[in-house]
Design a protein around this motif. Structure first.
Motif, PDB file in Angstrom:
ATOM      1  N   GLU A   1       0.829  -1.211   0.000  1.00 39.26           N
ATOM      2  CA  GLU A   1       0.000   0.000   0.000  1.00 39.26           C
ATOM      3  C   GLU A   1       0.860   1.257   0.000  1.00 39.26           C
ATOM      4  O   GLU A   1       0.544   2.233  -0.686  1.00 39.26           O
ATOM      5  N   ARG A   2       1.942   1.245   0.749  1.00 39.10           N
ATOM      6  CA  ARG A   2       2.812   2.422   0.786  1.00 39.10           C
ATOM      7  C   ARG A   2       3.498   2.620  -0.570  1.00 39.10           C
ATOM      8  O   ARG A   2       3.637   3.755  -1.032  1.00 39.10           O
ATOM      9  N   CYS A   3       3.902   1.543  -1.231  1.00 37.26           N
ATOM     10  CA  CYS A   3       4.507   1.667  -2.557  1.00 37.26           C
ATOM     11  C   CYS A   3       3.504   2.234  -3.555  1.00 37.26           C
ATOM     12  O   CYS A   3       3.860   3.068  -4.397  1.00 37.26           O
ATOM     13  N   ILE A   4       2.251   1.825  -3.438  1.00 39.43           N
ATOM     14  CA  ILE A   4       1.206   2.382  -4.305  1.00 39.43           C
ATOM     15  C   ILE A   4       1.035   3.877  -4.021  1.00 39.43           C
ATOM     16  O   ILE A   4       0.902   4.682  -4.950  1.00 39.43           O
ATOM     17  N   GLU A   5       1.080   4.274  -2.762  1.00 42.13           N
ATOM     18  CA  GLU A   5       0.993   5.697  -2.406  1.00 42.13           C
ATOM     19  C   GLU A   5       2.166   6.479  -3.006  1.00 42.13           C
ATOM     20  O   GLU A   5       1.990   7.608  -3.479  1.00 42.13           O
TER      21      GLU A   5
ATOM     22  N   PHE B   1       4.475   9.348 -13.703  1.00 39.23           N
ATOM     23  CA  PHE B   1       3.788   8.109 -14.077  1.00 39.23           C
ATOM     24  C   PHE B   1       2.376   8.444 -14.530  1.00 39.23           C
ATOM     25  O   PHE B   1       1.709   9.291 -13.939  1.00 39.23           O
ATOM     26  N   ALA B   2       1.917   7.730 -15.554  1.00 37.14           N
ATOM     27  CA  ALA B   2       0.548   7.890 -16.040  1.00 37.14           C
ATOM     28  C   ALA B   2      -0.383   7.004 -15.222  1.00 37.14           C
ATOM     29  O   ALA B   2       0.017   5.941 -14.743  1.00 37.14           O
ATOM     30  N   ALA B   3      -1.619   7.437 -15.088  1.00 36.93           N
ATOM     31  CA  ALA B   3      -2.606   6.653 -14.348  1.00 36.93           C
ATOM     32  C   ALA B   3      -2.727   5.240 -14.903  1.00 36.93           C
ATOM     33  O   ALA B   3      -2.912   4.278 -14.154  1.00 36.93           O
ATOM     34  N   ALA B   4      -2.583   5.102 -16.226  1.00 37.07           N
ATOM     35  CA  ALA B   4      -2.705   3.783 -16.861  1.00 37.07           C
ATOM     36  C   ALA B   4      -1.610   2.822 -16.405  1.00 37.07           C
ATOM     37  O   ALA B   4      -1.770   1.606 -16.504  1.00 37.07           O
ATOM     38  N   GLU B   5      -0.502   3.343 -15.893  1.00 32.53           N
ATOM     39  CA  GLU B   5       0.592   2.485 -15.439  1.00 32.53           C
ATOM     40  C   GLU B   5       0.366   1.910 -14.040  1.00 32.53           C
ATOM     41  O   GLU B   5       1.035   0.958 -13.652  1.00 32.53           O
ATOM     42  N   LEU B   6      -0.550   2.484 -13.291  1.00 34.61           N
ATOM     43  CA  LEU B   6      -0.767   2.045 -11.910  1.00 34.61           C
ATOM     44  C   LEU B   6      -1.111   0.569 -11.841  1.00 34.61           C
ATOM     45  O   LEU B   6      -0.550  -0.161 -11.011  1.00 34.61           O
ATOM     46  N   GLN B   7      -2.004   0.097 -12.695  1.00 37.33           N
ATOM     47  CA  GLN B   7      -2.380  -1.316 -12.657  1.00 37.33           C
ATOM     48  C   GLN B   7      -1.189  -2.214 -12.986  1.00 37.33           C
ATOM     49  O   GLN B   7      -1.015  -3.273 -12.382  1.00 37.33           O
ATOM     50  N   LEU B   8      -0.330  -1.788 -13.909  1.00 33.47           N
ATOM     51  CA  LEU B   8       0.881  -2.547 -14.228  1.00 33.47           C
ATOM     52  C   LEU B   8       1.792  -2.645 -13.010  1.00 33.47           C
ATOM     53  O   LEU B   8       2.374  -3.701 -12.726  1.00 33.47           O
TER      54      LEU B   8
END
Length: 149
Positions: free
Chosen positions: A12-16, A26-33
């Motif tokens: 969770e912290r890495c996602i934050e 980073f683009a929002a589309a990269e978050l899922q990757l």
């Protein structure tokens, strides 16, 4: 500061940290990757940086079996900690680890126009620039450094 091996407790912290770097780095589309990477591909080669009890950065290394090149994977520092030396420390740690684990290889990183200069200072050379390669407004810089035997 301490560098620790990544475990799912840090997810969770890495996602934050990732989200703090959107939309410039980073683009929002990269978050899922990135989430899929954390769930499946970290092995023993992904790390976090702890500073004053908080996780403030993350990044890893990899070996591309197709090209036999090593590389830096998903390196990032929380936006509130940019320009504090944490990124430099984590990158140097990962480059040294690459030399130890995958000696004599060419090492690569895919980055954007916003961080290409950071890697140029560390000896990487730009091999290719792909306009909007990550997303609209975020060009993809393919960069490599040769380490020799």
């Amino acid at each position: 500061m301490k560098i620790l091996k990544y475990t799912p407790v840090f997810k969770e912290r890495c996602i934050e940290i990732f989200e703090s770097n959107m939309p410039k780095f980073f683009a929002a589309a990269e978050l899922q990757l990135f989430i899929e990477f954390l769930d499946r591909d970290v092995d023993d080669n992904y790390f976090v940086v702890e500073k004053d009890g908080a996780i403030v950065a993350c990044g890893g290394i990899f070996l591309d079996k197709d090209t036999d090149e090593g590389g830096l994977a998903w390196g990032m520092v929380h936006v509130s900690q940019h320009k504090t030396g944490i990124g430099k420390m984590l990158t140097e740690y990962r480059l040294n680890l690459l030399k130890e684990v995958y000696p004599g290889k060419v090492y690569k990183v895919d980055t954007s126009q916003y961080t290409a200069g950071f890697y140029l200072k560390r000896g990487f050379k730009t091999i290719e620039v792909i306009p909007d390669g990550f997303a609209r407004g975020i060009d993809k810089y393919v960069m490599k450094i040769e380490q020799g035997p």
